[in-house]
Design an enzyme around this catalytic site. Sequence first.
Site, PDB file in Angstrom:
ATOM      1  N   LYS A 175       0.878  -1.172   0.000  1.00 32.99           N
ATOM      2  CA  LYS A 175       0.000   0.000   0.000  1.00 32.99           C
ATOM      3  C   LYS A 175       0.916   1.223   0.000  1.00 32.99           C
ATOM      4  CE  LYS A 175      -3.950   1.836   2.673  1.00 32.99           C
ATOM      5  NZ  LYS A 175      -4.782   1.632   3.886  1.00 32.99           N
ATOM      6  N   SER A 185      -9.697   1.259   2.668  1.00 36.81           N
ATOM      7  CA  SER A 185      -8.861   2.160   1.901  1.00 36.81           C
ATOM      8  C   SER A 185      -7.731   1.463   1.149  1.00 36.81           C
ATOM      9  CB  SER A 185      -8.260   3.204   2.850  1.00 36.81           C
ATOM     10  OG  SER A 185      -7.372   2.584   3.763  1.00 36.81           O
ATOM     11  N   SER A 188     -10.041  -1.089   6.667  1.00 39.42           N
ATOM     12  CA  SER A 188      -9.361  -0.828   5.392  1.00 39.42           C
ATOM     13  C   SER A 188      -8.620  -2.011   4.766  1.00 39.42           C
ATOM     14  CB  SER A 188      -8.386   0.334   5.548  1.00 39.42           C
ATOM     15  OG  SER A 188      -9.095   1.543   5.638  1.00 39.42           O
TER      16      SER A 188
END
Lengths: 475, 463
Positions: free
Chosen positions: A76, A151, A175
């Site tokens: 990420k 997310s 997330s």
Amino acid sequence: MNIRDYTIQSALKEMRAGTLRAKDLILSCLENIERYTETYNVLLSVAAKEDLLAEAKKIDSSGYDKPLSGIPIVLKDIFSTTSLRTTAGSKVLENYHAPYEATVVKKLREAGAIIIGKANQDAWAHGSTGENSDFGPTSSAYDIKYVAGGSSSGSATAVALGMCLASTGTDTGGSIRVPASFNNLVGLKPTYGRVSRYGIIAMASSLDSVGHMTKTVYDNALMLSVTAGIDPYDATTGQKSVSDYLSAISSLQSLKGITIGVSPDYLTVGKKATDGMNPELEKLTEEALGVFTALGATIKEIDLPHTKDALETYYVLCPSEVSSNLGRYDGIRYGNTRDAFGLEARRRIMIGTYTLSAGYYDAYYKTAQKVRTLVCQEFEKAFETVDVVFAPVSPSPSPLIGEFVNDPLALYLSDIYTVPVNLAGLAGLSLPAGFVGTLPVGIQLIGKQWSEERLYAISNVYEKKTEWYKRRPKV
Amino acid sequence: MKYTPIIGLEVHVELGTTSKMFCSCPADYFGKKPNTQCCPVCLGLPGALPVPNKKAIEQTILFGLAVHSTIAEESKFDRKNYFYPDLPKGYQISQYDEPLAMNGSINIKYQMSKIKNSDQKSKIIRIRRVHIEEDTGKLQHMVVGGKNVACIDFNRSGVPLMEIVTEPDFRSVDEVDQYVRRIQQIIRYLGISGADMERGSMRIEPSISLLDIKYQKSNIKDEELPKYRVEIKNINSFRFVRKALEYEIVRQTRLLESGVAIDQETRGYSETQNVTVSQRGKEDAMDYRYFPEPDIPPMRFTQDQILKIKDQISELPDQKSERFIREYGLTEYDTDHLIDELKTAVFFEKCVIVANTGVFKKANITPKIIANWIINKKTDLSINESQFIQNIASSLVVMTVSDEDIYSAIKHVLRVNVQAVEDFKAGKDQVKMFLFGNVIKELKGKGDKQIIMELLIKELRKI
């Protein structure tokens, strides 16, 4: 070969048997990246091909003796790396190159993993669809019209589309679990403090957990056994030794003797909070529960009455910490000014600044901390009688891209099943549970603190029975 | 004066730990090339996390114990949020409602008048709290390529900073002066910081208001205190603390006398112009949005741990002074000088030992003589103790005169001062001092004064 057909486990097995090379994995990843990354908007940075091949070559001549030798991984874009920029999905950090690496990144590299690229995400990890990325939304690997979930949006789609074999994510209120469930993956939000946060850009420091998305439970356990542990650079990592997750996995053959808690509060609250659970999802959730029963588990009803307050609590505490954590992007450093903050970040900065202000602190932050304690106690009590708690991940499958763009509150409400876990610092695992039309959905198992090995063991029995992970996206 | 000043102090002291408060960078930044002692943590880079320095926490507790504070069994760090270019995280990690130490006190002595050796009074200054926080970076304004620019040096960022806050207990500038010197002395005795104002490792922020004299009594209740308070920032020497406060007393007196109500405000002191200048009024008061620092777990201290830290407290100035008076028969005046700096006290005691051993034993150099030499001769403490005692011994030899010489001098003086001798006989005792002075003159200052006096009296009685 296509890497989409591999897991970490099968790739390592073949490499060690001499029938597969790291180079093949990298080339396949790069091919998938080339084919899909723009249309699905998955990665924000990709490592240079020659560097990747050089790394693969080194590993191919060294005997695959490390836990993740030659395994391509996507991070990420909130994990600091020296090799690639780290944007946190925000234009504020569009050109920020960290001069140091996150502890997790170091550990992954030392374990032989190859960092292939960095994934799109909601800016600063604010969001549950991925649409708050300043670089545009990421699509679900299973249907390009739908969101990947957030997310950690790009991290999920990257695994499902075969741009890597595993990815890292952060989970502050769902997330990791939400995008994992929207992309037919296993996603773990470990116990708070199980994995070091050092070098990972903070969203809400008391809630942030660092975890992984993989195709299978085994792969996930393997990733965690590399990244978990005490870090002298993170004072909040727990002084708890790391269990042997891989052997824990095969410790259960059936679920006889396992008690699974189900809270009616979850369903009623879910119904009240949103326009009710998606009926097909509700049916799948019940079917999944049926599978657990069939495997021998006992289902027990438990009370989690403060679930209804968890969401409000979360949306006071989280923006409070966000407003402080984003204070350092003051326009003096990092290139871009504060004008580059997107709408959701601005919203959270304003809410958090308000809730911490003199005269409002007691009514908001302090009260929220008290409710947080109640949520923790409630879970503690539940875990006296059950091994894990069963819950949905999200009240609905992936929304269409743009569906909630003008209704941020509705999106906040969809976090109802995931945020209590973060408030209480527990472990939560999202598992594939079937499909609503083209869209995959997951279910969630919640375990007490430091119970990752138990979660993996139970999930593994379920996975062996259902094997949803074998359903690949049609692209 | 119609008003009495009400003053409280915040003193910041950089602790002399090896590493910074939340990372392992060296804490000693003085004179180092800018931005050579920093890392992701003290630069506040995205993702970096603070790990507290145990030593700094212990030293703060140590100081808290030395000033008789209650040590918190539970304590935590908080974030103080504000924007400033030298604060890279946008917040300072500090302590808000659970400081490490609370409710301490310190005893200060101050002269009743400016006359040397006049009566000393002592007074207790209450210490409200002692807490630990991190220092900020430092802005440097300079010209680069013909442009005026502000540069930031982060070497200081994250250096452990202990903050000591008093109650508004000072009623004069002299008391403030005594207090800050006392604090500095204790800190140096504990060895936790050089507390050097010139180097910026000790900084003082006084708050001052004026109270109508009709309230002046020993116990002013909180509700009787003035409703405003003026805080003065950026003071870096004892002299400037004095000057800034004196300036404020004049300024506030004028305002009050002309009937102006003074507002709460923050002022800065300008050394060059010797004035204070308003920086921030009440309406711009900062809201720091304090909340518990989520990156650092709360701290707990057992009584055992606190006692262990207490054991590290060496003899403090007050105790040393008492002991010197008791053991060496010194006066308070002597000990005030000897204990002022720890190294002087240590030097003195080493000298006492040397004077009592070997060849020097016979010279009968008393602690009092040593003390006098140290105090009056501004001794260079870098010489070794034996050399110092040797110096005293040789000078005593030179100063020695035989009893015969003394007798002949006395006899000579008595012979030529017949009238004085008569006066003495008539009962004017003080005349003996006149005669004594003449004997000393006759001996050109040599000889032990006490012996001379004894012999003089003996001779006078004979007459």
